[in-house]
Design a protein around this motif. Structure first.
Motif, PDB file in Angstrom:
ATOM      1  N   ALA A 163      -1.711  59.258  50.826  1.00 43.71           N
ATOM      2  CA  ALA A 163      -0.982  58.442  49.959  1.00 43.71           C
ATOM      3  C   ALA A 163      -0.310  59.111  48.578  1.00 43.71           C
ATOM      4  O   ALA A 163      -1.365  60.110  48.360  1.00 43.71           O
ATOM      5  N   THR A 164       0.882  58.916  48.169  1.00 40.90           N
ATOM      6  CA  THR A 164       1.446  59.673  47.072  1.00 40.90           C
ATOM      7  C   THR A 164       1.571  58.589  46.015  1.00 40.90           C
ATOM      8  O   THR A 164       1.805  59.118  44.719  1.00 40.90           O
ATOM      9  N   ARG A 165       1.172  57.213  46.175  1.00 43.36           N
ATOM     10  CA  ARG A 165       1.089  56.356  44.935  1.00 43.36           C
ATOM     11  C   ARG A 165       0.092  55.362  45.632  1.00 43.36           C
ATOM     12  O   ARG A 165      -0.193  55.102  46.651  1.00 43.36           O
ATOM     13  N   PHE A 166      -0.442  54.882  44.467  1.00 38.37           N
ATOM     14  CA  PHE A 166      -1.726  53.924  44.663  1.00 38.37           C
ATOM     15  C   PHE A 166      -1.138  52.712  43.892  1.00 38.37           C
ATOM     16  O   PHE A 166      -0.988  52.538  42.547  1.00 38.37           O
ATOM     17  N   THR A 198       2.437  54.300  50.199  1.00 41.32           N
ATOM     18  CA  THR A 198       1.749  53.823  49.269  1.00 41.32           C
ATOM     19  C   THR A 198       0.378  53.013  49.559  1.00 41.32           C
ATOM     20  O   THR A 198       0.618  52.387  50.398  1.00 41.32           O
ATOM     21  N   GLU A 203      -5.409  59.211  48.744  1.00 39.76           N
ATOM     22  CA  GLU A 203      -4.639  60.302  48.189  1.00 39.76           C
ATOM     23  C   GLU A 203      -4.765  61.524  49.296  1.00 39.76           C
ATOM     24  O   GLU A 203      -4.032  61.986  49.941  1.00 39.76           O
ATOM     25  N   LYS A 204      -6.042  61.776  49.904  1.00 41.06           N
ATOM     26  CA  LYS A 204      -6.522  62.592  50.943  1.00 41.06           C
ATOM     27  C   LYS A 204      -5.858  62.172  52.252  1.00 41.06           C
ATOM     28  O   LYS A 204      -5.825  63.135  53.220  1.00 41.06           O
ATOM     29  N   LYS A 236       2.090  58.736  57.035  1.00 38.66           N
ATOM     30  CA  LYS A 236       2.506  60.095  56.563  1.00 38.66           C
ATOM     31  C   LYS A 236       2.930  61.033  57.658  1.00 38.66           C
ATOM     32  O   LYS A 236       3.758  61.616  57.595  1.00 38.66           O
ATOM     33  N   LYS A 284      -8.950  55.328  45.507  1.00 41.81           N
ATOM     34  CA  LYS A 284      -7.792  55.983  44.984  1.00 41.81           C
ATOM     35  C   LYS A 284      -7.847  57.472  45.516  1.00 41.81           C
ATOM     36  O   LYS A 284      -6.731  58.102  46.334  1.00 41.81           O
ATOM     37  N   ALA A 285      -8.802  58.168  45.075  1.00 40.45           N
ATOM     38  CA  ALA A 285      -8.843  59.592  45.603  1.00 40.45           C
ATOM     39  C   ALA A 285      -8.873  59.734  47.041  1.00 40.45           C
ATOM     40  O   ALA A 285      -8.249  60.815  47.632  1.00 40.45           O
TER      41      ALA A 285
END
Length: 379
Positions: free
Chosen positions: A234-237, A217, A230-231, A210, A226-227
């Motif tokens: 990641a914008t996709r999982f 991803t 994203e922190k 990032k 997943k959560a």
């Protein structure tokens, strides 16, 4: 501290047998390499715990030269410098990663790629120094200790403003993913980057991908992370529950680069390769104790125009660049600090994967950092 005040022998937590990772490290005295004009002595304040420590101490990666002090994510204060060392001085806060020495003369070393030294890349622990000098033939010892002695070429100053404990695990885990991200153009030619595994290495992969400007991803065997992914950026999982084609089909040819951090020898390599666009790269940085592919068909490579490769740690110059990026963008390792004297409780926890996503308190942490409070480390 003058050279007369640096002890002639060091003390550290020694792995003395393969069952040391069960909580049987022993605090004992050992003799470091003889001091050379290009050496630096470091009073250890912090040392990250890397999966490599466990693989080595247990003999999982091969023969171990016991007794062995592991730990190669070392941060501390310079207390002695050799006459040839000019880039750090007594009182500086510095770090040492997974490599302690190399020949410094071969093509790879002169190209700032000493981790691929043609002669003898020396690990920060479980190695033997081979360059001419007073330390030739001596064992290398790591950072679960009070002091560390390292050739100055592999000592990097920690930038101002970067928390020292947070910097420690970047020195191996961080640079292991940062190096191939940069090499293969993350955020530039590789706009869409996938990170396999959300553990110690993987969380750095997400953070640095990032920071380098890529669309990130996260790829994991289940959606439980997943959560947190994203922190981390990641914008996709992608959840690869079964490793079957159905898990990968919706995302085929959507990534330019994948960094694979897992140590699982049964990883679904063909599925990962299917996620790459033509010209894409799948780079292994995790190191399973067994073979990752006994039978690998040629067709995914031929008709996908993709490549499978690997990458090992990073050079001192790459570590320096990574730390500067972390300081500039306020990148923070997800860590839990534990006292150095708790090694025999922390290592079994690490071995049981308790360092991943334990939710007793927020924030979630991914890696442990040992803190040597008597040397100034802060819990």
């Amino acid at each position: 501290m003058s050279s007369a005040e640096v002890p002639s022998k060091f003390h550290g937590w020694c792995a003395v047998s393969k069952d040391s990772i069960e909580g049987k490290f022993v605090w004992q005295e050992y003799e470091p390499k003889a001091f050379a004009d290009d050496d630096v002595d470091i009073k250890i304040m912090y040392c990250g715990i890397c999966a490599s420590d466990l693989h080595t101490a247990s003999g999982g990666w091969g023969e171990v030269d016991y007794p062995q002090v592991v730990g190669h994510e070392i941060v501390g204060e310079v207390v002695r410098v050799g006459s040839q060392v000019k880039h750090v001085k007594v009182g500086d806060i510095v770090g040492v990663g997974a490599q302690n020495d190399s020949c410094l003369e071969c093509v790879q070393c002169k190209a700032s790629r000493p981790q691929y030294c043609d002669n003898n890349p020396v690990g920060t622990y479980n190695g033997r120094y081979s360059r001419e000098g007073p330390g030739k033939g001596a064992k290398s010892y790591g950072g679960y200790a009070d002091y560390h002695r390292a050739p100055g070429h592999f000592v990097v100053k920690i930038p101002d403003g970067l928390d020292h404990a947070i910097a420690a695990p970047m020195l191996c885990g961080g640079v292991t993913v940062h190096s191939p991200l940069v090499q293969y153009g993350a955020g530039k030619t590789a706009k869409d980057v996938g990170i396999v595994g959300i553990g110690g290495l993987g969380h750095f992969g997400l953070l640095f991908a990032k920071a380098l400007g890529a669309n990130v991803t996260a790829i994991s065997h289940s959606e439980s992370k997943k959560a947190d992914a994203e922190k981390m950026g990641a914008t996709r999982f992608i959840a690869t529950h079964s490793g079957s084609d159905d898990d990968f089909a919706p995302y085929k040819r959507s990534l330019d680069l994948i960094i694979c951090t897992t140590n699982d020898a049964s990883m679904p390599l063909i599925g990962y390769l299917s996620l790459l666009r033509p010209g894409g790269h799948l780079i292994l940085v995790g190191a399973p104790e067994g073979p990752v592919a006994r039978e690998l068909p040629a067709f995914p490579f031929l008709f996908g125009n993709v490549s499978l490769g690997g990458s090992a740690i990073g050079s001192p110059s790459t570590i320096k660049e990574m730390l500067e990026l972390a300081a500039k963008q306020n990148i923070k390792s997800w860590i839990e600090r534990r006292p150095m004297e708790d090694v025999n409780r922390v290592i079994p926890d690490m071995n049981a994967s308790k360092a991943r996503y334990r939710r007793a308190r927020f924030p979630v942490f991914v890696v442990y950092v040992l803190v040597n409070t008597k040397n100034g480390g802060k819990l």
